[in-house]
Design a protein around this motif. Structure first.
Motif, PDB file in Angstrom:
ATOM      1  N   UNK A 571       0.829  -1.221   0.000  1.00 46.84           N
ATOM      2  CA  UNK A 571       0.000   0.000   0.000  1.00 46.84           C
ATOM      3  C   UNK A 571       0.857   1.262   0.000  1.00 46.84           C
ATOM      4  N   UNK A 572       2.123   1.115  -0.260  1.00 54.63           N
ATOM      5  CA  UNK A 572       3.059   2.220  -0.096  1.00 54.63           C
ATOM      6  C   UNK A 572       2.680   3.431  -0.947  1.00 54.63           C
ATOM      7  N   UNK A 585       0.404  12.530  13.291  1.00 55.29           N
ATOM      8  CA  UNK A 585       1.329  13.512  12.728  1.00 55.29           C
ATOM      9  C   UNK A 585       0.656  14.254  11.581  1.00 55.29           C
ATOM     10  N   UNK A 586       1.113  15.505  11.293  1.00 57.13           N
ATOM     11  CA  UNK A 586       0.532  16.253  10.180  1.00 57.13           C
ATOM     12  C   UNK A 586       0.777  15.510   8.859  1.00 57.13           C
ATOM     13  N   UNK A 587      -0.160  15.642   7.928  1.00 57.40           N
ATOM     14  CA  UNK A 587      -0.013  15.002   6.618  1.00 57.40           C
ATOM     15  C   UNK A 587      -1.282  14.287   6.188  1.00 57.40           C
ATOM     16  N   UNK A 588      -1.399  14.056   4.889  1.00 57.01           N
ATOM     17  CA  UNK A 588      -2.595  13.418   4.346  1.00 57.01           C
ATOM     18  C   UNK A 588      -2.279  12.070   3.689  1.00 57.01           C
ATOM     19  N   UNK A 589      -1.013  11.658   3.634  1.00 54.85           N
ATOM     20  CA  UNK A 589      -0.654  10.398   2.972  1.00 54.85           C
ATOM     21  C   UNK A 589      -0.754  10.482   1.469  1.00 54.85           C
ATOM     22  N   UNK A 590      -0.508  11.677   0.943  1.00 50.59           N
ATOM     23  CA  UNK A 590      -0.660  11.857  -0.502  1.00 50.59           C
ATOM     24  C   UNK A 590       0.670  12.054  -1.203  1.00 50.59           C
ATOM     25  N   UNK A 591       1.759  12.276  -0.429  1.00 55.76           N
ATOM     26  CA  UNK A 591       3.064  12.602  -1.005  1.00 55.76           C
ATOM     27  C   UNK A 591       3.618  11.519  -1.907  1.00 55.76           C
ATOM     28  N   UNK A 592       3.709  10.256  -1.413  1.00 59.41           N
ATOM     29  CA  UNK A 592       4.270   9.170  -2.220  1.00 59.41           C
ATOM     30  C   UNK A 592       3.382   8.837  -3.425  1.00 59.41           C
ATOM     31  N   UNK A 593       2.064   9.034  -3.254  1.00 58.90           N
ATOM     32  CA  UNK A 593       1.171   8.833  -4.392  1.00 58.90           C
ATOM     33  C   UNK A 593       1.478   9.844  -5.490  1.00 58.90           C
ATOM     34  N   UNK A 594       1.758  11.096  -5.077  1.00 60.18           N
ATOM     35  CA  UNK A 594       2.135  12.117  -6.052  1.00 60.18           C
ATOM     36  C   UNK A 594       3.460  11.763  -6.723  1.00 60.18           C
ATOM     37  N   UNK A 596       4.804   8.760  -7.230  1.00 57.89           N
ATOM     38  CA  UNK A 596       4.617   7.647  -8.156  1.00 57.89           C
ATOM     39  C   UNK A 596       3.892   8.084  -9.424  1.00 57.89           C
ATOM     40  N   UNK A 597       2.819   8.887  -9.271  1.00 62.01           N
ATOM     41  CA  UNK A 597       2.060   9.340 -10.440  1.00 62.01           C
ATOM     42  C   UNK A 597       2.914  10.222 -11.334  1.00 62.01           C
ATOM     43  N   UNK A 598       3.657  11.166 -10.726  1.00 61.81           N
ATOM     44  CA  UNK A 598       4.501  12.056 -11.513  1.00 61.81           C
ATOM     45  C   UNK A 598       5.594  11.274 -12.239  1.00 61.81           C
ATOM     46  N   UNK A 599       6.190  10.282 -11.565  1.00 61.60           N
ATOM     47  CA  UNK A 599       7.242   9.478 -12.200  1.00 61.60           C
ATOM     48  C   UNK A 599       6.699   8.707 -13.398  1.00 61.60           C
ATOM     49  N   UNK A 600       5.513   8.128 -13.256  1.00 61.97           N
ATOM     50  CA  UNK A 600       4.919   7.383 -14.367  1.00 61.97           C
ATOM     51  C   UNK A 600       4.630   8.288 -15.552  1.00 61.97           C
ATOM     52  N   UNK A 601       4.158   9.501 -15.287  1.00 62.54           N
ATOM     53  CA  UNK A 601       3.818  10.413 -16.372  1.00 62.54           C
ATOM     54  C   UNK A 601       5.057  10.817 -17.163  1.00 62.54           C
ATOM     55  N   UNK A 602       6.209  10.926 -16.501  1.00 60.44           N
ATOM     56  CA  UNK A 602       7.413  11.387 -17.183  1.00 60.44           C
ATOM     57  C   UNK A 602       8.348  10.242 -17.575  1.00 60.44           C
TER      58      UNK A 602
END
Length: 623
Positions: A571-572, A585-594, A596-602
């Motif tokens: 689920x990483x 802790x502060x955060x939404x758990x969206x950083x690694x998803x961003x 991975x998505x950005x890496x796939x797009x480029x």
């Protein structure tokens, strides 16, 4: 297709052998000479064995002498002693015939058979006929010597000359009918193959070709009608046709069964039988037609058991299995009851006109053709039904995909609206905070609260930016153009965000660059560095940027975490996933998803691994 099958059945039962004519009755007896040592003079002293009807000796070598005598008839029915009758001998495939009879006290000799045809006006094509003196009655004998490499079955009739022509026409009509039906079925199967590409139809075309060839060979049509075949021994052509027909029968059955995934042992048995047929062809070409006939008969007895067993081992439901099994049982019945004959007395099967030899003109392929066309029609109907169901499933899947896409579009539009609407009050709050900072004159409790409020506003603003950016990445709206970015300069900019540069251990190769969209590149690097700083147990973050030989630039970042803080690898990169230990802790758990998505797009590749207590992320950017 049903109408076609009915038509073929009618054609099958239309075929009949020539009608019987009134003939003279004869007494017959035979003597078989294995060593081929007897002459006409010596054979007369041998003990002949009487028989009635057909003489059946099966697959034997040597010479067979048949003694012929007209029965004693009443004076009113007896033929004129000076009248020449006709002795007709069947089948046409007999190789050599020598006919001896006494005429005015002298022995006369006439030749016949496929290998020594002697054309006479009394005999039309596709028959062996000899002049028979009516004086061979009472105490006068005539002798017929038979030599052949095929199945030794001999049929004889004595008739008046005016009956020969009518009988010959009947034989020719029977051959033409059988040949026309078999050729018509071959043309029909080729036509069907043109419209319906099927392996089964293709093999059936090959099978029906061997059927046509075997009918031509047995009837003598190859030699009589096609002069080019005169150079080939008739018995060789007949034996070759039989062996090829047997091989194509096996291959045709395999084409039916193999579509239903039978046992692998079945395939091996079929291969073994085909190899045996190949060996049989070599026997024929080497001149061992009799031995090849015996092998072919043995294969014919064995094949039905293999095919019936193969149909019972299929792993998928086999349509028409009962027809397939029944057909092979009938085939086995023909083998057991039909041929070859080895008895010298009148057989009860003659009364019912059963198929008796592999050269029977009724074996024209129509029954098998009916089954094959039915199977092809059934297979096509099943395939059409399957395609219809697949099309319906695709329509349902398309409708579900459209509904899902509509839901995603609605969610994205909602996110865009919310981020836009939330940015406006946040901008107002930030502007008000800036004004309040200027009015605060003394440092104290009010100043601290102001700083906390400002930090919360900045965090909310960053979260909204992340959500908006994630939405844009999914729609490919934030990619931008690729540029060459210095790795060292990029890391200097990123490090300015952090007040303790000693926490970072940098290993950056000289001159290394990234070839990427700057916005996406910064997004990936900043999120990975932020995560490492946030979750590092000892506060240390190790970063390495190196060129790789495969035209890739590798960014590697690692930090140490506690044993119970390692993330769930499955689920990483799942959006909004956070480790249970960091829910407060502060955060939404969206950083690694961003990331991975950005890496796939480029076109980059993100790889995670755990080494001891270290969490390691590697991103490889193409250059």
């Amino acid at each position: 297709m049903k109408r076609l099958c009915c038509l073929l059945l009618l054609l099958l039962f239309q075929l009949s052998l020539y009608a019987g004519q009134e003939r003279y009755e004869v007494d017959t007896a035979f003597f078989h000479d294995d060593q081929q040592t007897h002459t006409l003079e010596s054979i007369q002293a041998q003990a002949f064995q009487p028989y009635r009807g057909q003489l059946r000796l099966g697959f034997t070598r040597g010479e067979t002498w048949i003694r012929i005598q007209l029965k004693d008839l009443p004076a009113s029915a007896a033929p004129d002693p000076g009248l020449s009758l006709v002795l007709r001998v069947d089948p046409y495939t007999l190789d050599k015939l020598d006919f001896y009879q006494q005429t005015f006290g002298n022995w006369t000799h006439q030749l016949g058979g496929e290998l020594q045809l002697e054309k006479k006006n009394i005999c039309i094509e596709l028959q062996h006929c000899f002049e028979f003196n009516a004086s061979n009655a009472r105490n006068q004998f005539a002798y017929l010597k038979v030599q052949t490499t095929g199945v030794r079955i001999v049929r004889m009739d004595v008739m008046a000359p005016d009956q020969v022509f009518e009988s010959s026409i009947g034989v020719i009509k029977s051959v033409n009918t059988a040949l026309n039906l078999s050729v018509a079925l071959l043309v029909l199967s080729v036509t069907f193959l043109f419209f319906e590409r099927s392996r089964l139809l293709l093999v059936f075309c090959g099978f029906q070709t061997t059927v046509v060839l075997s009918i031509c060979a047995f009837s003598g049509a190859l030699q009589e009608w096609w002069g080019v075949m005169l150079e080939v021994q008739p018995n060789t052509m007949t034996s070759l046709a039989l062996v090829m027909r047997m091989a194509m029968t096996v291959l045709l059955a395999w084409a039916v069964v193999s579509d239903y995934k039978p046992s692998s042992t079945y395939h091996k048995w079929v291969a073994a039988v085909l190899m045996a047929c190949g060996f049989n062809l070599l026997l024929v070409l080497s001149g061992y037609e009799t031995e090849a006939g015996l092998v072919n008969y043995g294969l014919g007895f064995l094949i039905p058991y293999i095919q019936i067993w193969g149909a019972r081992t299929v792993s998928t439901p086999m349509s028409g299995r009962w027809i397939f099994t029944a057909g092979w049982l009938v085939f086995l019945l023909f083998i057991v009851l039909g041929f070859p004959y080895s008895f010298g007395y009148e057989d009860w099967r003659d009364q019912f006109k059963l198929v008796q030899t592999s050269g029977d003109l009724r074996l024209n392929g129509i029954p098998i053709g009916i089954v094959i066309f039915w199977l092809v029609a059934t297979e096509k109907a099943s395939r059409n039904r399957k395609k219809f169901l697949e099309l319906q499933a695709l329509k349902i899947q398309a409708a579900e995909s459209k509904a899902h896409e509509d839901g995603l579009k609605e969610r994205r539009d909602l996110i865009d609206m919310l981020t836009h609407e939330l940015k406006t009050p946040l901008s107002t709050i930030k502007f008000a905070m800036a004004s309040l900072k200027r009015t605060v004159l003394v440092q104290g409790e009010s100043s601290d609260r102001m700083m906390h409020i400002n930090a919360s506003v900045e965090r909310m603003d960053a979260m909204i930016e992340h959500v908006a950016l994630s939405n844009k990445i999914e729609r490919m709206e934030a990619l931008g153009t690729e540029e060459t970015v210095s790795a060292l300069e990029l890391m200097n900019v990123v490090m300015q965000e952090y007040r303790e540069p000693e926490r970072f251990e940098l290993d950056i190769q000289d001159g290394v660059v990234f070839r990427a969209a700057p916005h996406f590149l910064a997004l990936i690097i900043e999120n990975l560095v932020s995560n490492a700083v946030k979750y590092a147990q000892d506060g240390k973050v190790r970063i390495s940027i190196q060129d790789e030989a495969s035209n890739m630039t590798c960014f590697r970042i690692s930090n140490r975490v506690a044993d119970d803080h390692h993330p769930d690898e499955a689920r990483l990169f799942e959006r909004y996933y956070r480790h249970p230990s960091f829910q407060d802790s502060p955060g939404m758990g969206i950083g690694l998803s961003l990331v991975n998505s950005a890496a796939q797009k480029m076109g980059a590749h993100v790889h995670y691994q755990k080494i001891d207590q270290d969490v390691v992320f590697e991103v490889r950017f193409p250059r």
